[in-house]
Each structure stands twice: as C-alpha cells, then as structure tokens.
Design a protein around this motif. Sequence first.
Motif, PDB file in Angstrom:
ATOM      1  N   GLU A  32      30.130  22.441  -5.221  1.00  0.00           N
ATOM      2  CA  GLU A  32      31.083  22.843  -6.257  1.00  0.00           C
ATOM      3  C   GLU A  32      31.937  24.026  -5.814  1.00  0.00           C
ATOM      4  OE1 GLU A  32      31.637  21.147  -8.960  1.00  0.00           O
ATOM      5  OE2 GLU A  32      30.059  19.721  -8.432  1.00  0.00           O
ATOM      6  N   ASN A  36      35.946  24.039  -4.941  1.00  0.00           N
ATOM      7  CA  ASN A  36      36.909  24.905  -5.607  1.00  0.00           C
ATOM      8  C   ASN A  36      37.736  25.704  -4.604  1.00  0.00           C
ATOM      9  OD1 ASN A  36      36.156  24.056  -8.115  1.00  0.00           O
ATOM     10  ND2 ASN A  36      34.889  25.844  -8.601  1.00  0.00           N
ATOM     11  N   GLY A 117      39.077  18.954  -8.062  1.00  0.00           N
ATOM     12  CA  GLY A 117      38.858  19.034  -9.505  1.00  0.00           C
ATOM     13  C   GLY A 117      37.430  18.827  -9.926  1.00  0.00           C
ATOM     14  N   GLY A 122      30.984  22.235 -12.411  1.00  0.00           N
ATOM     15  CA  GLY A 122      31.850  22.998 -11.526  1.00  0.00           C
ATOM     16  C   GLY A 122      31.310  24.382 -11.220  1.00  0.00           C
TER      17      GLY A 122
HETATM   18 MG    MG Z   1      35.477  22.594  -9.316  1.00  0.00          MG
END
Ligand code: MG
Length: 606
Positions: A32, A36, A117, A122
């Motif tokens: 995650e 990002n 995304g 996330g």
């Molecule tokens: Mg993310």
Amino acid sequence: MQEKGTISVNTENIFPIIKKFLYSDHEIFLRELVSNAVDASLKLQRLASIGEFAGELGELKVRVSIDKEAKTITVSDNGVGMTAEEIKKYINQIAFSGATEFIEKYKDKSDGKDIIGHFGMGFYSAFMVAHRVNISTQSYQPNTEPALWSCDGSTEFSIEKTTKEGRGTDIVLHVAEDSEEFLEASRLRGILRKYARFLPITVELEGEVINSIAPIWTKTPSELKDEDYQTFYKELYPNSPEPLFWIHLNVDYPFNLTGILYFPQIASNHDLYREKIQLYSRQVFITDEVKDVVPDFLMLLHGVIDSPDIPLNVSRSFLQADGNVKKINGYITKKVADKLSDIFKADRAEFEKKWENIGMFIKYGYLADDKFQEKAKAFCLLQNTENQYFTFDEYREKVQTLQTDKNQNVTFLYTNDAQKQNTYIQSAKKTGYDVLVLDHPMIDQHFISSLERHLEKTQLKRVDSDTVDKLIDTGVEQASVLSEAETTKLKEMVEKVLDNKNLTVEIKSLPTDELPIVITFPEFMRRMQEMAKTQGFAAFMNPNPQLNVGINANHALTQKILQLSDETQQHLLIKQAYDLALLSQNMLGGEALTKFIERSVVMIGV
Ligand code: MG
Ligand code: ADP
C-alpha cells in the motif's frame, strides 16, 4: 503551532478493525505505501507532461529504508507531496481516495490510467504493523510549507509545520513490538520482490533496486521479439523448460487487461500443479490465486495477467459473479482458442509435435467450455496406435468404410492401454480396423462420452470389449464349421469345466488365427464399473467380474477338443486355453497363475 483534530470515520472506531480483521496478511502494508509513493511520482510525471509542473523532475524514485535502532521503516518518494490542507483532506478522511479525485480532475487532459489508487484500506494499513505513523511531506506546489502529520493509531492526530529537504513524502512507521520481523531487510526484500517487482517507478530497498520498471506485458506485441518473451519467461520461472508458445493479451474495452500467457511443457515438467499465473493490477502484484479469473482448464498455463478491472477486495464467491470477471474469463478462453487455431492452420506438423503437451488442455477445454468446444472441434486431434493424428472429420472419413455397422453407426475403436491390450489391437488391425489411443486416466473417459454426444452417428468401443467379429456388428454371421449338436456339446462342456456363473460362454465363428478362447468385457458393463469407481462405490472391486467367454469354433484346438475321447484331456485343454485367454487380458494371477504354470510344465512333457 500545533493543530489538533479528529480523524473522521463515519461509523465507530475503525482502527481495531484494520489491525485485527481486515487483512490476515500484514505484509501488504508495504504494498500500500509503496503503491502510494509510486502514485505520487506518476502524478508528478503526469503534471509535468501537461505543463502543470514546471520545476525539475529529477530522477523519480521510491526508497525504503530501515532504522533498527529507532525501530522505524521509512518509505520516501520525491513525488507530488502534500500540503497540510491536502493531508487533512486525503489522509484524515478514511475512504476518501485522492487517486480517484486526481483521475477525475485530469481525465480530459490525460487518461490517468496508470495511477494505482485504492486497494482496500490503503494508507491506514500502516497501522497493522506500526504503533505510530508520521508523514513528513513537502508539496511540489510553489510557496507551500512542509507539514508533519502524526498519529498513534487512535482517532487522534496532530499536524504541524516542519522542515523537510526537497519535494515529496516520507512515511515513517514506528514499528509495533509484535511486528518487529519487518525490521529485517531480508523480510522487506521478500515482500517488495513479491509486490513491487514490476512497478513503473524505481523502488530501492537500502540502495538496492527491486524492480524492472517496464515489464514486457506493458509493451505492444509489435515491439517485442520471441526472445523477449522467452527471457521474461525465464525470469518468472527459472526452473521451467522453455515454453511452447505464448499469447499476448491486450484489450482496452469493455475492460482493461494486459498480460502474457505461456503454454508450458507439461510432459517433461514435474513442478506443475502450483499456482503459476500471477495477477497484477497496474503492475502491482495482487495474488497468484487466479481461480475464477482464468478458466479452470487453463489453470496450468503460466504467466501474468494485469487488470485494474478485477475487484480486489471482494470475497471469492462475489468475484465469480462479477460481470467483468466473467467477460475476462470469456476473453481469455477466446484468445487461447484462436491462438491454437492459428498454429494448427499455419503449421500442422508443429501442432502435432506439441500435441503431447497441449492435448490435455485442449481436451479439458473441450469438455469444460462450450465456446471453446465450438472452436476446438476443428483442431482437437485423435491419435491412433501408429502415432498418426486426425481431426474428428478426418478420422471419420478414414474409418467409415470398414467400421460402419448395420445401423449405419460408425464405430471408433480405442485402447486405453496399448501394452495390455496388444493382442486385441493386433486382431483388430488384422481385420483392417484402426485403433485410437485414449489413455489419459483423468480426461479420456469423459472425452469419450463427450465425443459420442457430439459426433453424429458415432460410438466408441474399447478394442477388447468384444471379439473381433462383433466389434463392428455388420449383421453378417460368419459360417461356423461346427454342427448344432457339436456347438451345444462344446458349450456345455466348457461351462462345466469353468464352473462360474459370472461367465457367459458363447461359441463363435472367429478367424482361425484368433486365440481359441477370447475373453471380453462388454463396453457398457465396463463403463458402469468405471462410473462406480469414480463415484467411490466399494462394489467396483469385483473379484469375480461378469465376463464374456468366446470359444473360437474355427480354431484347430477347438476341433481337437471335440475329437478327443478322454474327458480328462478335454478338460485340461479347455482350462489351458481359458487361462491363456486370461493371460492375454492380464487377468491371470495368484493361485490360478501358479496352477497354470504347473499345468504347462506337465504339458511340455519333459
Ligand atoms: Mg493507496
Ligand atoms: P488511495 O491510494 O486509494 O487514494 P490511500 O489511503 O492509499 O488511498 O491514500 C489516500 C490518499 O493520500 C492518496 O490518494 C493521496 O492523495 C494521499 N497520499 C498517500 N500517500 C501519499 C504520498 N506518498 N504522496 C502524496 N500523497 C499521498
């Protein structure tokens, strides 16, 4: 000045849920955070390309580092960064995806397609392994100040001004006591090699590059040579022999999917049944469990599938019902069928050479998938005992003259064990019949039934299911050299000697060079038994099966038995001939075999 606030979660406190229940796999926190960081870099690249960022891009890179003393893991990037306002907006509101917003905002100027995304939680998955997370970040936008966000895993956070060198974001995880395994570089390397191996921005762990940023499936087939596909295969499966061929998947609509599927050599590969297809989403590894996405019959293929349109955080049963997944499944099936058809048409000899390896896929697909079957009818091959290959149509054409019965049905003869059934195969061949080899223990039984269902006026019969005169019932009776009285006498005598109610004795007019006694196991009975066997009924192990015993009236031995006056001699010869018949069916064993050998030694008469 420090500002305090509360992270807004719509329902109750969500952190305990994140920590305990959401992911059994804690390692995905790194997937995650690195995703990002890659997104932040890609966004800046995109902004630069459309003229919204005029500064120096430099080398965009994601760095992962460990500080064992401080017990921290840091994921750094030099991407877009965030202002304090953006942190409040994007980080403090769980489930508000900045990625979605970015794609929305710039969708007219660029497709934003490669922004990774959202995967589930996330950013907050960091709290699966950290008791505190700090974000230190400087936005790419001019005249903005760097900000430091900090949170200890409760719903309280703090945000303040900080000093930071250069543009981008450092995510600092203060690793929790129960997660200290993640402070080991080898552990992180393993995780990054798994998830980040093909990410589009360079990822480094303590200075070591983890990924190759442009894996070949992201390129167009015209840019690639055979060698590139082979090299990539070796990279993915260093221990597998060369692939037979491959299919480059590339579709934009109605779903987005890229990838490369390889047909492995299965005949010489011992390491088969592991999950070998890897599923990616925008170059981020997701799983190697592709059940439901790839049709079952293609699970033995190798390779990579990359699709952002496969829902990632739903249960398996939901995935099965997902519209996109169904379409993807259908698309892959069609691509594979088309590729096979192309090879078949372009180079039949090559196709036949590969049959040993691809035959099983094709038959399995033929059985499992109607759409595949429709195409495979043209290129699915039948192999005979002479190692010749035929399509269904070709084969029918070949055998129909001699193998059509009185009802105009064409009979395909087959063996499932050419060694064991050799005697029967030879008899059939002498008569001019052809024999197919259908000996795959798992697939061919079903394949045979399916052929009978789909081919018109065609039946399949195992070569040992009847005496050669009755394999194809032309309705023409061969004349017997025996009178009716002799026939009755012989039948009674044999029945008395064999003394077994499960045997059906028949006097038959067979060619003189057939065995004096031929044992057969009727096709339908055998199929019943096989069915019972696959369904696990104990009864299938019948030690005393129902058999047909055919006495060859035309054989010299039969004549001799009838002419003998000594009953003991007659019985001896019948027993011997019967045992020979069993022997040719591989059915003589134990005490019966011992007796046969003893009797033979006596008969040799030394
Ligand atoms: Mg993310
Ligand atoms: P998603 O990636 O689906 O948007 P996340 O929870 O992973 O959801 O991240 C939330 C948002 O936080 C991102 O969309 C992005 O706007 C912001 N963000 C997270 N990490 C970074 C980073 N390293 N650099 C810049 N922005 C980031």
